[in-house]
Enzyme design. Structure first.
Site, PDB file in Angstrom:
ATOM      1  N   GLU A   1      -6.101   4.603  -2.876  1.00 22.57           N
ATOM      2  CA  GLU A   1      -5.946   4.225  -4.288  1.00 22.57           C
ATOM      3  C   GLU A   1      -6.255   2.750  -4.468  1.00 22.57           C
ATOM      4  O   GLU A   1      -6.406   2.013  -3.488  1.00 22.57           O
ATOM      5  CB  GLU A   1      -4.530   4.562  -4.794  1.00 22.57           C
ATOM      6  CG  GLU A   1      -3.424   3.831  -4.078  1.00 22.57           C
ATOM      7  CD  GLU A   1      -2.025   4.336  -4.441  1.00 22.57           C
ATOM      8  OE1 GLU A   1      -1.877   5.497  -4.853  1.00 22.57           O
ATOM      9  OE2 GLU A   1      -1.085   3.541  -4.301  1.00 22.57           O
TER      10      GLU A   1
ATOM     11  N   ARG B   1      16.891  11.260  -1.642  1.00 27.93           N
ATOM     12  CA  ARG B   1      18.153  10.998  -0.926  1.00 27.93           C
ATOM     13  C   ARG B   1      18.964   9.976  -1.721  1.00 27.93           C
ATOM     14  O   ARG B   1      18.458   9.427  -2.697  1.00 27.93           O
ATOM     15  CB  ARG B   1      17.826  10.381   0.440  1.00 27.93           C
ATOM     16  CG  ARG B   1      17.062   9.078   0.274  1.00 27.93           C
ATOM     17  CD  ARG B   1      16.790   8.319   1.549  1.00 27.93           C
ATOM     18  NE  ARG B   1      16.181   7.024   1.245  1.00 27.93           N
ATOM     19  CZ  ARG B   1      14.917   6.831   0.989  1.00 27.93           C
ATOM     20  NH1 ARG B   1      14.064   7.827   0.977  1.00 27.93           N
ATOM     21  NH2 ARG B   1      14.461   5.617   0.712  1.00 27.93           N
TER      22      ARG B   1
ATOM     23  N   LYS C   1       3.413  12.364  -0.002  1.00 29.48           N
ATOM     24  CA  LYS C   1       3.161  11.378  -1.067  1.00 29.48           C
ATOM     25  C   LYS C   1       1.896  11.682  -1.866  1.00 29.48           C
ATOM     26  O   LYS C   1       1.855  11.469  -3.072  1.00 29.48           O
ATOM     27  CB  LYS C   1       3.076   9.961  -0.487  1.00 29.48           C
ATOM     28  CG  LYS C   1       4.167   9.591   0.500  1.00 29.48           C
ATOM     29  CD  LYS C   1       5.555   9.637  -0.077  1.00 29.48           C
ATOM     30  CE  LYS C   1       6.586   9.585   1.033  1.00 29.48           C
ATOM     31  NZ  LYS C   1       7.955   9.724   0.577  1.00 29.48           N
TER      32      LYS C   1
HETATM   33  C1  MV4 Z   1       1.194  -0.400  -3.444  1.00 26.77           C
HETATM   34  C2  MV4 Z   1       1.159  -1.750  -3.836  1.00 26.77           C
HETATM   35  C3  MV4 Z   1       0.081  -2.157  -4.570  1.00 26.77           C
HETATM   36  N1  MV4 Z   1      -0.917  -1.293  -4.889  1.00 26.77           N
HETATM   37  N2  MV4 Z   1       0.178   0.412  -3.772  1.00 26.77           N
HETATM   38  C4  MV4 Z   1       4.916  -0.478  -0.560  1.00 26.77           C
HETATM   39  C5  MV4 Z   1       6.029   0.478  -0.389  1.00 26.77           C
HETATM   40  C6  MV4 Z   1       5.518   1.748  -0.950  1.00 26.77           C
HETATM   41  N3  MV4 Z   1       6.570   2.552  -1.481  1.00 26.77           N
HETATM   42  C7  MV4 Z   1       4.553   1.328  -1.992  1.00 26.77           C
HETATM   43  N4  MV4 Z   1       4.189  -0.029  -1.678  1.00 26.77           N
HETATM   44  C8  MV4 Z   1       3.224  -0.659  -2.370  1.00 26.77           C
HETATM   45  N5  MV4 Z   1       2.189   0.110  -2.737  1.00 26.77           N
HETATM   46  C9  MV4 Z   1      -0.834  -0.028  -4.493  1.00 26.77           C
HETATM   47  N6  MV4 Z   1      -1.819   0.812  -4.834  1.00 26.77           N
HETATM   48  C10 MV4 Z   1       2.229  -2.553  -3.471  1.00 26.77           C
HETATM   49  C11 MV4 Z   1       3.262  -2.017  -2.721  1.00 26.77           C
HETATM   50  C12 MV4 Z   1       4.382  -2.870  -2.389  1.00 26.77           C
HETATM   51  C13 MV4 Z   1       4.236  -4.052  -1.615  1.00 26.77           C
HETATM   52  C14 MV4 Z   1       3.019  -4.495  -1.121  1.00 26.77           C
HETATM   53  C15 MV4 Z   1       2.899  -5.662  -0.375  1.00 26.77           C
HETATM   54  C16 MV4 Z   1       4.044  -6.432  -0.092  1.00 26.77           C
HETATM   55  C17 MV4 Z   1       5.276  -6.017  -0.562  1.00 26.77           C
HETATM   56  C18 MV4 Z   1       5.387  -4.837  -1.318  1.00 26.77           C
HETATM   57  C19 MV4 Z   1       6.625  -4.442  -1.815  1.00 26.77           C
HETATM   58  C20 MV4 Z   1       6.749  -3.303  -2.558  1.00 26.77           C
HETATM   59  C21 MV4 Z   1       5.620  -2.519  -2.846  1.00 26.77           C
END
Ligand code: MV4
Length: 447
Positions: free
Chosen positions: A200, A292, A116
């Site tokens: 980040e 995928r 990532k």
């Molecule tokens: C984040 C974010 C906010 N800020 N990164 C979670 C899954 C992954 N693919 C990326 N995710 C997140 N990354 C930054 N810098 C918010 C999420 C996020 C999330 C966070 C808290 C609760 C539910 C979430 C659902 C989707 C993504």
């Protein structure tokens, strides 16, 4: 075109792949573990071979057993589904070395998608916006502190090889960095075999929006619009939609262009998903490249009128993309993931399905391998059905989903159907106020 495909998976996705193969006139080989003798994918395939004991390591992750099975059955290609070997670059390489087509992207695509922090670095260099943070992996807590001070709090530490939200640590101030760093490092090493981390800025009230892309072997790339995946619990998606009611025509165009740029940057092949987070101000940031077919692919299929699994197979066989037009979503689709879990605590509840009645009628699709009398084994993930509702607009899709959830009867085990009924009746959901904090607010309305 391939004459025979081995499906290196189980459950609903194995059934989904068999359906695509049948429609294309391709013979299918099912592999299964000793715990899956009575599975629907085994009943539906043309040929079946037991490849090992219940444990995934010895069956669905058993590369030599799967490659040997492909060879002795004269399978020309392997479809890996999702999970298991689908994002294992060595497996994709081993297929190529055995002269078997891997139905998916290149090993290099998979390797970069899995890393990532590297993927983020590549995207940044190619002009795809990324969340401010470390440019690549962190060397230690000192650099974490330095970068956090620059970007400000809250910040988030993520595992380079993590993804899907696992192994993330939110930090609210400088004092929390040390502990979070070492905890994240330990967790990352245990879960992903690599302790590499990146940092980040943590963005609140964002939406998780992903874009489906298709790329042929000549490098032609198209996008099939977005899926809204903000309704998650502990980073497990529960409900997905296409299109996102938040995305305007203008934002869709921008998301699509960025997704194509991301795919082009890594010379992507076959189908893939570019994951973004989108702020309330419509700022878009690249998060991950998923290499995928995704669990939630049916919502895109419903609004775009396209069979993504057939596309995977056609693209892997070398067929070019000939469609010239930009695809626009028609109507609205919602998917509820039905898990064999306690609907309040989300604890897996395997067991025998004593009675089952599937919903049907206009606009309803059920992707499942479950049936009455089948016992859900405890060895694998608890997804037992995907209920997909399509309507001419979101309101009709919601009405159909509510009606279908009421029709759906599964007896003998606990399922998450009651949870979905609760969400589909929620005012914020109905009015489209969904972001990544939705589930927390649903369970704790005061917050
Ligand atoms: C984040 C974010 C906010 N800020 N990164 C979670 C899954 C992954 N693919 C990326 N995710 C997140 N990354 C930054 N810098 C918010 C999420 C996020 C999330 C966070 C808290 C609760 C539910 C979430 C659902 C989707 C993504």
């Amino acid at each position: 075109m391939f004459k025979k495909i081995l499906i290196a998976n189980r459950g609903e996705i194995a059934v989904r792949v068999i359906r695509a193969c049948r429609e294309l006139g391709i013979r299918t080989v099912a592999v299964y573990s000793e715990a899956d003798k009575t599975n629907m994918h085994v009943r539906l395939a043309d040929e079946t071979i037991c490849i090992g004991p219940a444990s995934a390591e010895q069956s669905y992750l058993n590369v030599p057993a799967i490659l040997t099975t492909a060879e002795i059955t004269d399978s020309e290609a392997i479809h890996p589904g999702y999970g298991f070997l689908s994002e294992n670059p060595q497996f994709a390489e081993a297929c190529a070395a055995s002269g078997i087509a891997f139905i998916g992207p290149t090993p290099e695509n998979i390797r970069l998608g899995g890393d990532k922090s590297k993927a983020k670095q590549v995207m940044k260099r190619r002009g795809v916006p990324v969340v401010p943070g470390s440019d690549g992996p962190l060397s230690g807590t000192d650099s974490a502190v330095k970068i956090a001070k620059k970007i400000g709090f809250p910040a988030i530490i993520k595992a380079s090889m993590g993804g899907g939200g696992r192994g993330m640590k939110i930090i609210n101030n400088e004092e929390e960095i040390q502990d979070a760093f070492f905890m994240a490092q330990r967790e990352a090493l245990a879960a992903f075999g690599s302790s590499e981390l990146y940092i980040e800025k943590y963005l609140r009230n964002v939406r998780h929006i992903e874009v489906q892309v298709l790329a042929d072997s000549k490098g032609r790339i198209i996008h099939l619009g977005e899926r809204e995946c903000s309704i998650q619990r502990r980073h497990q998606k529960l409900i997905e939609e296409a299109p996102s009611c938040f995305v305007t025509e203008k934002l869709r165009k921008r998301l699509g262009e960025l997704a194509i740029k991301a795919a082009r940057a890594i010379k992507y092949r076959n189908i893939g998903t570019v994951e973004f987070i989108v702020t309330p101000e419509e700022e878009v940031y690249f998060m991950e490249f998923n290499t995928r077919v995704q669990v939630e692919h049916p919502v895109t299929e419903m609004v775009m009128g396209m069979d993504l699994v057939k596309q995977q197979i056609l693209l892997a066989s070398g067929q070019p993309i000939t469609a010239k037009k930009v695809f626009k979503p028609r109507g609205a689709a919602i998917e509820c993931r039905i898990n064999a879990e306690d609907p309040d605590r989300f604890i897996p509840c395997p067991g025998k399905i004593e009675f089952m009645h599937q919903p049907g009628g206009p606009g309803i699709r059920v992707d499942t391998a479950a049936y009455c009398g089948w016992t859900v084994p405890s060895h694998y993930d608890s997804l037992i059905a995907k209920l997909i509702a399509y309507g001419s607009n979101r309101q009709e899709a919601i009405a159909r989903m509510r009606r279908a959830l009421d029709e759906f009867v599964i007896e003998g085990i606990k399922t998450t159907i009651p949870f979905h009924k609760r969400v589909l009746e929620n005012k914020d959901f109905i009015e489209g106020r969904i972001d990544t904090g939705f589930i927390d607010r649903l369970n704790n309305p005061a917050a």
